[in-house]
Enzyme design. Structure first.
Site, PDB file in Angstrom:
ATOM      1  N   GLU A 163       1.378  -1.170  -0.252  1.00 19.19           N
ATOM      2  CA  GLU A 163       0.162   0.248   0.491  1.00 19.19           C
ATOM      3  C   GLU A 163       0.593   1.443  -0.007  1.00 19.19           C
ATOM      4  O   GLU A 163       2.305   1.353   1.066  1.00 19.19           O
ATOM      5  CB  GLU A 163      -0.729   0.121   1.430  1.00 19.19           C
ATOM      6  CG  GLU A 163      -1.619   1.350   1.232  1.00 19.19           C
ATOM      7  CD  GLU A 163      -2.781   1.410   2.555  1.00 19.19           C
ATOM      8  OE1 GLU A 163      -1.627   0.471   3.927  1.00 19.19           O
ATOM      9  OE2 GLU A 163      -3.806   1.505   2.419  1.00 19.19           O
ATOM     10  N   LYS A 198      -9.926   1.342  -1.033  1.00 16.36           N
ATOM     11  CA  LYS A 198     -10.317   0.812   0.401  1.00 16.36           C
ATOM     12  C   LYS A 198     -11.882   1.673   1.261  1.00 16.36           C
ATOM     13  O   LYS A 198     -11.856   2.633   0.681  1.00 16.36           O
ATOM     14  CB  LYS A 198      -8.513   2.082   1.182  1.00 16.36           C
ATOM     15  CG  LYS A 198      -8.738   1.260   2.401  1.00 16.36           C
ATOM     16  CD  LYS A 198      -7.233   1.447   2.616  1.00 16.36           C
ATOM     17  CE  LYS A 198      -6.714   1.355   4.822  1.00 16.36           C
ATOM     18  NZ  LYS A 198      -5.837   1.846   4.798  1.00 16.36           N
ATOM     19  N   CYS A 234      -4.795  -3.108   4.536  1.00 16.35           N
ATOM     20  CA  CYS A 234      -4.426  -2.989   5.801  1.00 16.35           C
ATOM     21  C   CYS A 234      -5.522  -2.097   6.566  1.00 16.35           C
ATOM     22  O   CYS A 234      -5.832  -3.811   7.513  1.00 16.35           O
ATOM     23  CB  CYS A 234      -3.675  -1.004   4.815  1.00 16.35           C
ATOM     24  SG  CYS A 234      -2.930  -0.808   6.644  1.00 16.35           S
TER      25      CYS A 234
HETATM   26  N1  LIG Z   1       1.412   5.696   8.621  1.00 17.97           N
HETATM   27  C1  LIG Z   1       0.992   6.473   7.771  1.00 17.97           C
HETATM   28  C2  LIG Z   1      -0.544   6.165   7.089  1.00 17.97           C
HETATM   29  C3  LIG Z   1      -0.522   4.538   6.747  1.00 17.97           C
HETATM   30  C4  LIG Z   1      -2.525   4.751   6.194  1.00 17.97           C
HETATM   31  C5  LIG Z   1      -2.098   3.198   6.043  1.00 17.97           C
HETATM   32  N2  LIG Z   1      -1.998   2.406   7.038  1.00 17.97           N
HETATM   33  C6  LIG Z   1      -3.349   1.649   7.466  1.00 17.97           C
HETATM   34  O1  LIG Z   1      -4.147   1.372   7.211  1.00 17.97           O
HETATM   35  C7  LIG Z   1      -2.437   0.960   8.998  1.00 17.97           C
HETATM   36  C8  LIG Z   1      -2.738   0.760   9.766  1.00 17.97           C
HETATM   37  C9  LIG Z   1      -2.571  -0.534  11.228  1.00 17.97           C
HETATM   38  C10 LIG Z   1      -3.335   0.593  12.036  1.00 17.97           C
HETATM   39  C11 LIG Z   1      -2.651  -0.895  13.301  1.00 17.97           C
HETATM   40  S1  LIG Z   1      -4.516  -1.199  13.906  1.00 17.97           S
HETATM   41  C12 LIG Z   1      -4.279  -0.287  15.527  1.00 17.97           C
HETATM   42  C13 LIG Z   1      -3.336   0.122  15.706  1.00 17.97           C
HETATM   43  N3  LIG Z   1      -2.117   1.627  15.141  1.00 17.97           N
HETATM   44  C14 LIG Z   1      -1.162   1.893  14.070  1.00 17.97           C
HETATM   45  O2  LIG Z   1      -1.238   3.125  14.067  1.00 17.97           O
HETATM   46  N4  LIG Z   1      -1.189   0.556  13.724  1.00 17.97           N
HETATM   47  C15 LIG Z   1      -2.266  -0.452  14.376  1.00 17.97           C
HETATM   48  C16 LIG Z   1       0.414   7.178   8.233  1.00 17.97           C
HETATM   49  O3  LIG Z   1      -0.509   7.335   9.479  1.00 17.97           O
HETATM   50  O4  LIG Z   1       1.197   8.679   8.966  1.00 17.97           O
END
Ligand SMILES: N[C@@H](CCCCNC(=O)CCCC[C@@H]1SC[C@@H]2NC(=O)N[C@@H]21)C(=O)O
Length: 475
Positions: free
Chosen positions: A80, A179, A212
């Site tokens: 992604e 998404k 994701c």
């Molecule tokens: N890293 C970037 C944005 C990333 C956007 C896409 N990433 C996701 O959707 C990842 C989500 C993962 C979340 C998991 S579940 C909750 C927990 N919190 C986290 O930080 N990681 C895990 C940005 O944010 O700048």
């Protein structure tokens, strides 16, 4: 798993996956890419500058795609945000977007690039697939014009989607997925009105696809598996790791096992953001009673009654030594494992967790607890959890239980963890010292016990039954 020679900062993982029903096999690859991020993020750049940056990332992806194809891979998944990164606002991502048509238009961008609007990125990805005769899964940005007749039309006159695309081995666009469960930081994108359930068939099996954060929710993740009966899920991700229960390799492998499907997870590689953790997870739920049967077409929820054992036993221990602690903003009820072996129970609301365990050599400077959580998680999204967890505390101070821990020295000869779950969607996690998985070192029995009979190859960080009660999620 055959590991390629290290390529850039990551390696292309290859694994041949035994196809469930056809009994033929196919070779899958995932590439963990260190994304080259734009150096201008404060204002929109020209479409030429945007394409220059995207070509730099596609140069690297092309190397991985060639390497995978040379090793006979049939399909490769890339991460992604792997082509332009994630540091965007609504206006600054616009030059990176292309209009991606519905795959029903039957289009090979590589041989017919002018058929629709400019599509340099789609053309190049299509040519990579075609020139290497391999399915290519990538994540790019889609833009769809809208106007004031649509009350929901965004201010700049376009919907902007975080989009997975799949090109087959002739370069044809065969899948497009927008998404649905955007992460809180993805203000540059819109969510589609309805979750899209996207699958496609190949000569080597039926595939589903999502992205994701989607993996934590019922739609489309559970639906594409339990209703469309795919064998393998394609999963581009930019996952930020959160110990003890939401580190990429840990949760993704547990989800694949709990759902009984293969999961091809390609993660971004950015250690300063704790973004790392790709994997090819074959969804075998190691269920002792079923292993003698041929793997039937997937049955959902898995052939496990997660509450059977736990509701059949009395509590092993009273509540008198319970205490509270927080794991990732959720308030758990804990009880300390004070002896080197024994049986413990801890309950919170309707969830009682039972643990039988035997440590080999209990380390004086290490403390382990059994914890239970039954409630709505409300930080960075809202999702209802029921969790039973055996974990190592950060220090011998019980107030540190639940804080991230990455190393341990205490070994367990055996453990059996179970819980009175209200949901049938429970994902079994076992994470070892050094944040390592324990493939084949534990089993889930059809009565819901997560067991290890001969101990694990490394000391234990956590053994967890991570339940998602989707029906209790807020509407
Ligand atoms: N890293 C970037 C944005 C990333 C956007 C896409 N990433 C996701 O959707 C990842 C989500 C993962 C979340 C998991 S579940 C909750 C927990 N919190 C986290 O930080 N990681 C895990 C940005 O944010 O700048």
């Amino acid at each position: 798993m055959i590991v390629f020679q290290p390529h850039v900062y990551a390696t292309v993982f290859i694994l041949s996956i035994l196809q469930a029903f056809a009994l033929d096999s196919y070779i899958a690859a995932v590439y963990e890419h260190s994304v080259i991020l734009p150096n201008v993020t404060g204002r929109p750049v020209s479409s030429e500058d945007a394409l220059t940056l995207m070509n730099k990332n596609m140069d690297v992806l092309e190397g991985a795609i060639k390497a995978a194809a040379q090793q006979g891979a049939h399909i490769i998944v890339t991460p992604e945000d792997g082509i332009y990164g994630w540091v965007f606002k609504r206006d600054t991502i616009f030059p990176y977007l292309e209009d991606i048509p519905d795959p029903q238009v039957n289009w090979i961008p590589c041989t017919d690039p002018e058929r629709f609007a400019p599509a340099a990125v789609q053309e190049r990805l299509s040519c990579m697939a075609r020139n290497n005769s391999i399915y290519v899964v990538a994540n790019i940005g889609d833009k769809k014009p809208c106007n004031s007749s649509d009350p929901k039309c965004p201010s700049n006159g376009h919907y902007q989607y975080n989009t997975n695309v799949v090109f087959d081995s002739e370069g044809k666009l065969v899948a497009r997925y927008h998404k649905y469960n955007l992460f809180m930081s993805e203000t540059q994108f819109d969510s589609p009105k309805e979750p899209e359930i996207v699958t496609f068939n190949t000569s080597f099996g039926k595939f589903g696809i999502f992205t994701c954060f989607d993996i934590l929710f019922h739609d489309p993740a559970v639906t594409v598996v339990s209703k469309l009966h795919v064998d393998t899920v394609l999963f581009p991700t930019a996952w930020m790791n959160v110990l003890p229960h939401l580190t990429a390799i840990e949760f993704h492998s547990a989800w694949a096992m709990g759902m009984g499907v293969n999961l091809l997870a390609a993660d971004t590689h950015n250690t300063s953001l704790a973004m790392t953790g790709s994997g090819i997870y074959d969804g075998h739920l190691l269920v002792a009673e079923l292993s003698s049967l041929p793997r039937l077409s997937p049955t959902y929820p898995s052939a496990v009654n997660w509450r059977a054992y736990a509701t059949s036993v009395k509590r092993f221990s009273p509540d008198d030594r319970n205490f509270s602690g927080v794991i990732f903003f959720d308030k758990f009820t804990f009880t300390e494992l004070t002896k080197p072996e024994g049986n413990r129970t801890v309950c919170q609301k309707d969830l009682c967790c039972h643990l039988s365990y035997r440590m080999t050599e209990k380390q004086e400077d290490e403390v382990y607890v059994l914890g239970a959580f039954d409630g709505l998680h409300v930080v960075e999204g809202e999702y209802y959890l029921q969790i039973c967890t055996l974990l190592k505390c950060k220090s011998t101070d019980l107030k540190t239980c639940g804080q991230p821990v990455a190393t341990a020295h205490t070994r367990f000869e055996a453990f059996s963890l179970s819980g009175t779950f209200g949901t049938s969607y429970v994902f079994p996690e076992v994470l070892l010292s050094g944040v390592q998985l324990a493939p084949g070192e534990f089993q889930v029995l059809s009565d819901g016990r997560l067991i290890s009979q001969s101990g694990t190859s490394k000391p234990v960080l956590t053994v967890t039954l991570f339940g998602r009660w989707y029906e209790k999620d807020p509407p």
